[in-house]
Design an enzyme around this catalytic site. Structure first.
Site, PDB file in Angstrom:
ATOM      1  N   LYS A  90     -52.976  15.883  43.529  1.00 51.69           N
ATOM      2  CA  LYS A  90     -53.896  14.749  42.865  1.00 51.69           C
ATOM      3  C   LYS A  90     -53.167  13.294  42.991  1.00 51.69           C
ATOM      4  O   LYS A  90     -54.065  12.345  42.900  1.00 51.69           O
ATOM      5  CB  LYS A  90     -53.888  15.040  41.647  1.00 51.69           C
ATOM      6  CG  LYS A  90     -54.965  16.383  41.402  1.00 51.69           C
ATOM      7  CD  LYS A  90     -55.349  16.593  39.892  1.00 51.69           C
ATOM      8  CE  LYS A  90     -56.492  17.611  39.484  1.00 51.69           C
ATOM      9  NZ  LYS A  90     -56.032  18.980  39.780  1.00 51.69           N
ATOM     10  N   GLU A 112     -60.625  10.762  32.926  1.00 53.51           N
ATOM     11  CA  GLU A 112     -60.968  11.638  31.891  1.00 53.51           C
ATOM     12  C   GLU A 112     -60.249  12.817  32.539  1.00 53.51           C
ATOM     13  O   GLU A 112     -59.734  12.838  33.767  1.00 53.51           O
ATOM     14  CB  GLU A 112     -62.610  12.036  32.157  1.00 53.51           C
ATOM     15  CG  GLU A 112     -62.880  12.936  33.294  1.00 53.51           C
ATOM     16  CD  GLU A 112     -62.842  12.466  34.576  1.00 53.51           C
ATOM     17  OE1 GLU A 112     -62.824  11.152  34.723  1.00 53.51           O
ATOM     18  OE2 GLU A 112     -62.510  13.083  35.643  1.00 53.51           O
ATOM     19  N   SER A 378     -52.350  23.442  47.360  1.00 53.96           N
ATOM     20  CA  SER A 378     -52.717  22.438  46.821  1.00 53.96           C
ATOM     21  C   SER A 378     -51.675  21.803  45.568  1.00 53.96           C
ATOM     22  O   SER A 378     -51.485  20.710  45.339  1.00 53.96           O
ATOM     23  CB  SER A 378     -54.055  22.597  46.125  1.00 53.96           C
ATOM     24  OG  SER A 378     -54.356  23.682  45.618  1.00 53.96           O
TER      25      SER A 378
HETATM   26  C1  PLP Z   1     -56.892  19.858  40.158  1.00 54.65           C
HETATM   27  C2  PLP Z   1     -56.367  21.050  41.208  1.00 54.65           C
HETATM   28  C3  PLP Z   1     -57.311  21.568  42.014  1.00 54.65           C
HETATM   29  C4  PLP Z   1     -58.752  21.415  42.136  1.00 54.65           C
HETATM   30  O1  PLP Z   1     -59.209  19.963  42.169  1.00 54.65           O
HETATM   31  P1  PLP Z   1     -60.001  19.636  43.705  1.00 54.65           P
HETATM   32  O2  PLP Z   1     -60.536  18.215  43.551  1.00 54.65           O
HETATM   33  O3  PLP Z   1     -61.007  20.627  44.207  1.00 54.65           O
HETATM   34  O4  PLP Z   1     -58.932  19.591  44.926  1.00 54.65           O
HETATM   35  C5  PLP Z   1     -56.640  22.456  43.108  1.00 54.65           C
HETATM   36  N1  PLP Z   1     -55.386  22.671  42.993  1.00 54.65           N
HETATM   37  C6  PLP Z   1     -54.559  22.282  42.358  1.00 54.65           C
HETATM   38  C7  PLP Z   1     -52.977  22.650  42.316  1.00 54.65           C
HETATM   39  C8  PLP Z   1     -54.930  21.432  41.379  1.00 54.65           C
HETATM   40  O5  PLP Z   1     -54.104  20.628  40.343  1.00 54.65           O
END
Ligand code: PLP
Length: 394
Positions: A90, A112, A378
């Protein structure tokens, strides 16, 4: 050539656009007119690249997961976004948007947040730049996500509770929009995924596209080829996926796999499998697929992972789904939790529960031994330890 990128009008196929109250028009219009120009400036590029390198810790490694590959008899690489500062992808976006805000002459940031991850990433870059930060968060979410609220406060942000409606993410979003309407001149609104009115989905995808740019360079180094056979990512709003797919979107040789949260099962009434269950509607200023009742009320989504618990999906993903370019797979809570445990014990990496959904696809779908599959890892699982502990009674 057919392209899956945004068109001049802000659409991906039939999805996207800017469906906003007229009073918000000046804000989004200023951004629309400027964002490509600003992102193209050398000074912007240099500062963005420098911060991604020295502050976020990029490039993140592309790691060959040997034991996982052995188990599923295919070649699996992990793109380690979990190693970014703050623990997930993020921050790539919030760094980009804070620099954008500065170029636009804004001295106040609003955001938000639902689970608090985007709020923390926003509060982080505001501290970095010494810019005032207000994060709207539903009152219920504030109670559920105390550690992230504490992080935001520690970083100097003000957390304002949204007290109306279901007191969760969509109410926080409404409050943020109201704030932006009242403060059009000095305030920039940092949206946390590839959602919202044009140009947000495209702007956020471009900031996250560093993920696939690095995958290309790193694969060339390791495998002598730039393109994997498949790129896999979990999808909440869709930003980590958009970043991982970005430079492969128009290359039909690369398969795109999107993993959504089926919660307790697609037909259970408790899920967040937006593409499978969604119908066309408007959420967050964008025309996309969203979960709704027959009379158009947005349905509360459910997933064990807070980051996938979103009733809509970005317009790019709606288009990838409807056009057939992307393969969409829904994974239940139980499947995700087990995949997360397995990856922890096979690779020594505890993934965020969001990402655990992506790992669960190997139980659903076979790949050939010579195929090269990149999973976008992610985020890391530290934030989810309590949930893992409760689930597995550790
Ligand atoms: C917020 C988050 C997501 C989901 O958000 P996307 O905008 O779909 O990427 C996925 N994995 C992690 C670790 C997150 O913090």
């Amino acid at each position: 050539m057919k392209t899956y990128h945004v068109d001049e009008k802000g659409y991906y196929g039939e999805f996207g656009g800017a469906f906003i109250p007229e009073m918000l028009y000046p804000n989004t219009e200023e951004l629309r007119q400027q964002y490509l120009h600003i992102m193209g400036e050398t000074s912007f590029q240099e500062e963005f690249d420098q911060l991604l390198k020295d502050y976020v810790g990029r490039p993140t490694p592309l790691y060959f997961a040997g034991r996982l590959s052995e188990k599923y008899q295919t070649k699996i690489y992990l793109k380690r976004e979990d190693l970014c500062h703050t623990g997930a992808h993020k921050v790539n976006n919030t760094i980009g948007q804070i620099l954008m805000a500065k170029k636009l002459g804004k001295n106040r940031i609003i955001a938000e947040t639902g689970a608090g991850q985007h709020g923390v990433a926003t509060a982080t870059v505001c501290a970095l730049m010494g810019i005032k930060c207000v994060v709207y968060m539903g009152e219920i979410d504030i109670a559920r996500q105390a550690p992230n609220v504490a992080r935001m406060k520690m970083l100097g942000a003000e957390v304002r509770p949204a007290l109306s409606g279901s007191r969760t993410l969509k109410d926080a979003t409404n409050e943020a929009i109201r704030d932006w309407i009242n403060n059009p001149v000095d305030t920039h609104y940092i949206i946390g995924s590839v959602v919202g009115p044009h140009p947000y989905p495209d702007m956020v995808a471009r900031f996250q596209s560093v993920i696939s740019a690095e995958i290309k360079t790193q694969l060339l180094e390791k495998e002598g080829r730039e393109n994997p056979d498949y790129v896999v990512a979990c999808v909440g709003g869709g930003s980590n996926a958009a970043g991982a797919y970005y430079h492969f979107l128009d290359n039909a040789d690369v398969g795109i796999i999107a993993v959504e949260a089926a919660g307790k099962g697609i037909d259970s009434g408790e899920s967040a499998a937006t593409s499978a269950l969604g119908k066309i509607g408007i959420i967050h200023g964008s025309k996309t697929l969203l979960m709704q009742t027959s009379d158009g009320q947005i349905t509360e989504p459910y997933s064990i992972s807070a980051g996938l618990d979103y009733p809509g999906v970005g317009p790019l993903h709606a288009h990838l789904y409807r056009s057939g370019r992307g393969e969409f797979i829904s994974i239940t809570d139980d499947e995700a939790m087990n995949a997360g445990l397995q990856v922890s014990q096979l690779e020594g990496i505890i993934p965020a529960i969001e990402t655990s959904h992506a790992f669960a696809i190997f139980e659903h779908r076979k790949f050939r031994p010579e195929e090269l599959v990149v999973i976008n890892l992610s985020g890391r699982g530290d934030k989810d330890l309590d949930t893992y502990i409760d689930y597995f009674e550790l």
